[in-house]
Scaffold this motif. Sequence first.
Motif, PDB file in Angstrom:
ATOM      1  N   GLU A   1      33.498  57.068  38.987  1.00 23.04           N
ATOM      2  CA  GLU A   1      33.268  58.489  39.258  1.00 23.04           C
ATOM      3  C   GLU A   1      33.667  59.337  38.052  1.00 23.04           C
ATOM      4  N   GLU A   2      34.812  59.013  37.463  1.00 15.39           N
ATOM      5  CA  GLU A   2      35.275  59.767  36.292  1.00 15.39           C
ATOM      6  C   GLU A   2      34.314  59.623  35.118  1.00 15.39           C
ATOM      7  N   ARG A   3      33.875  58.397  34.837  1.00 17.67           N
ATOM      8  CA  ARG A   3      33.012  58.177  33.671  1.00 17.67           C
ATOM      9  C   ARG A   3      31.620  58.780  33.885  1.00 17.67           C
ATOM     10  N   TRP A   4      31.063  58.609  35.067  1.00 18.09           N
ATOM     11  CA  TRP A   4      29.736  59.177  35.324  1.00 18.09           C
ATOM     12  C   TRP A   4      29.791  60.710  35.314  1.00 18.09           C
ATOM     13  N   THR A   5      30.858  61.269  35.870  1.00 16.91           N
ATOM     14  CA  THR A   5      30.996  62.729  35.863  1.00 16.91           C
ATOM     15  C   THR A   5      31.103  63.250  34.441  1.00 16.91           C
ATOM     16  N   SER A   6      31.858  62.525  33.615  1.00 19.39           N
ATOM     17  CA  SER A   6      31.997  62.928  32.219  1.00 19.39           C
ATOM     18  C   SER A   6      30.654  62.913  31.497  1.00 19.39           C
ATOM     19  N   LEU A   7      29.912  61.839  31.677  1.00 17.05           N
ATOM     20  CA  LEU A   7      28.602  61.752  31.028  1.00 17.05           C
ATOM     21  C   LEU A   7      27.666  62.839  31.531  1.00 17.05           C
ATOM     22  N   THR A   8      27.686  63.065  32.841  1.00 18.57           N
ATOM     23  CA  THR A   8      26.789  64.073  33.420  1.00 18.57           C
ATOM     24  C   THR A   8      27.141  65.468  32.913  1.00 18.57           C
ATOM     25  N   ASN A   9      28.423  65.771  32.870  1.00 17.59           N
ATOM     26  CA  ASN A   9      28.849  67.099  32.410  1.00 17.59           C
ATOM     27  C   ASN A   9      28.496  67.335  30.946  1.00 17.59           C
ATOM     28  N   ARG A  10      28.458  66.249  30.183  1.00 17.93           N
ATOM     29  CA  ARG A  10      28.073  66.374  28.767  1.00 17.93           C
ATOM     30  C   ARG A  10      26.561  66.368  28.580  1.00 17.93           C
ATOM     31  N   GLY A  11      25.842  66.232  29.691  1.00 18.02           N
ATOM     32  CA  GLY A  11      24.385  66.259  29.613  1.00 18.02           C
ATOM     33  C   GLY A  11      23.786  65.043  28.970  1.00 18.02           C
ATOM     34  N   LEU A  12      24.459  63.890  29.121  1.00 13.22           N
ATOM     35  CA  LEU A  12      24.007  62.694  28.414  1.00 13.22           C
ATOM     36  C   LEU A  12      23.329  61.700  29.321  1.00 13.22           C
ATOM     37  N   VAL A  13      23.283  61.968  30.618  1.00  8.00           N
ATOM     38  CA  VAL A  13      22.689  61.003  31.545  1.00  8.00           C
ATOM     39  C   VAL A  13      21.225  61.327  31.745  1.00  8.00           C
ATOM     40  N   GLY A  14      20.398  60.314  31.650  1.00  8.88           N
ATOM     41  CA  GLY A  14      18.970  60.498  31.870  1.00  8.88           C
ATOM     42  C   GLY A  14      18.191  60.154  30.649  1.00  8.88           C
ATOM     43  N   GLY A  15      17.293  59.191  30.787  1.00  5.14           N
ATOM     44  CA  GLY A  15      16.572  58.631  29.648  1.00  5.14           C
ATOM     45  C   GLY A  15      15.806  59.660  28.849  1.00  5.14           C
ATOM     46  N   GLN A  16      15.138  60.638  29.547  1.00  6.24           N
ATOM     47  CA  GLN A  16      14.292  61.579  28.837  1.00  6.24           C
ATOM     48  C   GLN A  16      15.116  62.482  27.932  1.00  6.24           C
ATOM     49  N   GLN A  17      16.229  62.990  28.469  1.00  8.45           N
ATOM     50  CA  GLN A  17      17.057  63.877  27.660  1.00  8.45           C
ATOM     51  C   GLN A  17      17.648  63.134  26.479  1.00  8.45           C
TER      52      GLN A  17
END
Length: 1251
Positions: free
Chosen positions: A957-973
């Motif tokens: 949860e911590e790692r995924w939240t961190s990545l999501t908050n940094r806008g790094l999750v998602g292949g297209q982006q």
Amino acid sequence: METEALERISEALLTVHNPHVSNDSRRLAQEFLDAAKQEDEAPLWGYHLAIREPPRADQIRHFGLSLIDHSIRHNFSVYDQTRKLAVRNWVIELTTQVRQTDAYYLREKLALLWVNVAKRSWGAQKDEWNDMDDALVRMWDMTPATREMSLMIFRDLFEDVFMLDDPVAGKRSGVLSAQCIEVLTAAAILDEAYDRRDESIISLRSGADGWLVRWSMLLGQCLDQGAQDTEAESFAVKVLQSLKTCLVWVHPRAIRETDLLARISQALTIQNVKVRTLATDCLHILFTRNFANEEDFAAVIGVVFLAPGIRTLSEVYNSIQLDLDDFDEDSYILLKKLVEMIVGLGEYLNVGGDKRSRLPPGTDLEGYLALVFSTTMHESLIISGLSLQFWSSILRVEELARLPEVSALLPRLLELAAERIIKYEGVEERTPSKRFLELDFDSVPEMHSFLGNYKRFVEDIARLVVCRIPVDAMIWLDMRLDKFFSSWHGWHSRECKLFLCLWLGDAMFLVAYSQFSIVDAALRGISRWRVWYRETDKEEKTAVLNPIIERFCERMISMDVTDPVLLRKQIQTLVQFAPLMKHVSQTMFKVLEKVLYACTFEYPADATDEDRELIREVRNNCDTELNRLAYLMPEALMEIYSDLERIINDIISSDKLSDHEIVSFLSFLLVISQRSNAPNKAECFAKIVDPVLSCWTDEATMKGLSQLEWFMERVGIVEIANYFRSRGVDASTDLLATSMDEAGRQLKMSLRNQWAALFPIRATRIFIQYSIEKIDHSSDEFARLLELWKPRVQPILPHILQLIAQIHAYCDPANWGDLPAEVSSFVRDSCEEKFWHVGISRQSRDEFVEEGVKAAMTLRDFANSLGMMLRYTREYAFLALGSITQLESTMYEVPGIGRTMWAAIAGEPRGISLHAWKHLVALVVRPAVKNCPPAYWETFLTDFLPGVLTQLDSLLEERWTSLTNRGLVGGQQIQEEVDAAGEDDALSDEMTEEYHLRQLSNVVDRLLIDLVGPLNSSKTLSGSVAADSNGDSQKDGGGSPDKKKAADSRTFVVSHPVILGPFLSLCNHLFVVHDTRCSYSCAMILRQMIPVMIGRYQEVDDFLCDVVLPSCLRVLGDAYFADVAGEASYVLTMIYTVLRGRYDRPLKKMMELNPAIGAEEMMALERELAGVKTLRQQRGVMIEFLAVIKAIPEGPEGEVARRIARVKRERESRQQQQSKWTVSRKEAEQVEAVDSVLADGGLVDLFNEGQ
């Protein structure tokens, strides 16, 4: 007002599509268009925008259709009858006005609108759309354009009702499927097939013929014209597209009476690739559907296997000629589909299956097998590969393999296998096969993966052919190899100055490698034949075979191979002789001598680092073959055990082996002594194992594991620090820029020797694993080994855990505070992990390797080497624990071991990288859970799992939240940022972080599946698994002990809240992370678990309502989860319908999450849910409701369903390729029974309380 709205919409559309306007103007225009869809008058505006007069641009007309589409999907269910009728009439009017000149996407959109209305109102009630069939018949007779529209409408309707997981169609699946069958089939056929027919359904049809008759007649007319003109081709294509959607479920008699098989077969022969491709698809569906009636089977399947049918297929196959210099991609696609269809017919040869029908007496089996064989010989390896599994299956089924038609092909199959067993990866000449491969694959890894599978199938065919005709096959191979052996010795007589005389692309290398491979496959075939063959002439055949095998072996031994790669293959092949030549001890001792030579292959003085690494890999591989030799012939080797022991001690004392190689030689002796019938097994065991295990209790080792400071000293930090001080190195020194002097090189060599024997973890793991490998745990032999291992393993288990804990403590930055600055900097560098990933790393692979080579010449190599040693040691410690879990109760009976082990291996989480976490879960946690004996579940799992699941949940949860908050999750982006950033190191590191996080998430996902059992595995395609005439087991898996254990494990998890709580929390978090595979699996887990856990605990019910239900809405509302939406909607529906029957919490939560809806809307939803019978229909009601309240994203409703269906089809296709019979079978409709949990409570009872 209406005219003004139309003008504003038109202007906004022109603005959006104008490349010259500003982004702000375009954004404002798009916002206006989105708002227009929400207006009550939107469908009326849409009608006026889409109507033909006055003329408007196509994009404006399309937007008008989109306004109507939006109103149908979101508002149709709440419209009164007048508005519904108005919308329906607009759709009918617009569709009937269509022209051939209209853009194709407009016609497709109109068909979609018609189908969307039909799914909601066709035949729903007396005052609903009961004359749809009449309208379609009128369209059929109007114009060519409207006739095409009718075909497109039926195509889309049948797809949504029968093929796709469409929620709206699912809501009325029973009614819609019955109505589709009614209008498609001739009335006379239905009258004969069914004793009673529903008059309300009959009244929906227009005329007695049915649509299948019309389509067949039209297709015949088009084909008689050769489908040459545009209109004839277009109609033929549309008819075949519609047939594709119904052939799997239409009544078989209708297929016969409309002569569809003949029509489609005719389409296969005309010179139009598009028509032929669709015809091939139709035939494939037709040939893989079920035929319960013998007459139907004979008329469709049986007739194809007659000589004229096989001849037609052969002519069609031979007519498709591909010119690599003028390549036709469409023809290549047609050829692939045609071959897949031809090979798919082979399922009907499976006489061991549950087929109710049999092929007719006049079956041209010889012609069919010849046709399949011709596809196997095709120069395209993709085409050839489609039939390899077919041959493997045929040769495994005794009833088929002994047929004369099959026997006649065996020599040709063996010859083909001998020719195709080559390593195509190394072929540099642009042969036709190589050119086809270049066309088929975009990346080298994909090509190599395919070629690896292709070669394995070819080897399997060679093995099975030799097993069927051992004498003839070996005589043929003997003659074939005569030429090779003579040419080898002739070539090898040349002067060869370099020790690497061959290279991967060299023709001689490829030939030699392929000969080793075919001999290896043949020997495996002989080994299988000796086990399987039971006839009276076995001894006679054996007497013929033995001299041939012995001659092969002698020739192989005589080959003086100097190339390391070929030497490795030669050793692998020689070891394969072991089970066949136990009686020829002298020859086998020569084999052993050859293997020992390879294990000690000398490093040439002038060898480069690359060459030395290659030789090291070869020596390690040959060490594995040495141990395999011990497995294969332990009794024969035990006779010379004392000699072997002496020879190996001499080799070890020669100081030419690494510590790893010494362990392999010792394990060789261990396997021999423990797998043979030696009387002194315990003595031999103790002599080999005890000296190694005693190292764990050595004073220096125990001191080094007791505290971090002593651990650092033991791994050499003090020596390195002293050397750095002598060189003036401080925290600011760039180690990569500081070259290594002679003193540094001497220290590095000394440390590497020290590290090699620092901790006996690798030897411990290998001794345990090799000694118990593939031994039945219920056997006396395993029980004896347990007696030897248990008193030795339990005392060292704490030391192994301490080793892991100290490595993690070393890597934890919190423990570096008291270190000198230069040492702290060095330790930080040693903990840095470097990875190279295709598509992620900014460097090429060669640049990455070169960077490592350059670092080896600098002081940075101290940090790199130490870090590599620690990671290697940790991984072997993980593997050792995994092996210990296989020793039954040995570990599990230690009091408190669950909590103790987890505290040791995960007590320093900041010292564990994502990559290390993945290995920790995969190599320790999963084996510990899977191998735990049921008797210890209560003590171990309840102690171990709560901490494991809780910490993994927090970490992810911590790692995924961190990545999501940094806008790094998602292949297209990520891809867009890569394009913008170019060579940005930071972005590459963050992408690597996401990659490892996804890998860890998937491993944790597998852990969850371990705990609850397999997720609704697909049924096998063949009715039953055929017996393997060659003795190969083909597991069915049904009713296996593993399934019972999985069910018991699921029950255990559910019955222990201390495990169930963190399990559900972790599962829910993985359900909503942006990883489709994890999300889909967790949705499946929840769907499987809900019926067995709901209602057990109030806390669990509340969690499902308060946490999982919002997660379902979150997944359904995010377009990223399109492939998960199907399962998520089922989970949502199950939670709501079951728990709503128990209390009001689901209702309150749904209203809280959707403030715009009121109690009346929810009450209407619940009444509709209670009024349908199946979970699939309830899910359709729920999805439609969510669409109305705009809780799910806008877009064509069929798009999500089609994505779901595509994922399912791809998954099923992969499973089919792995099965023994490669057949694509499509289900007519997924009939889903009501879950038993729905009958026990739920909404039905809620609304029946007052009755």
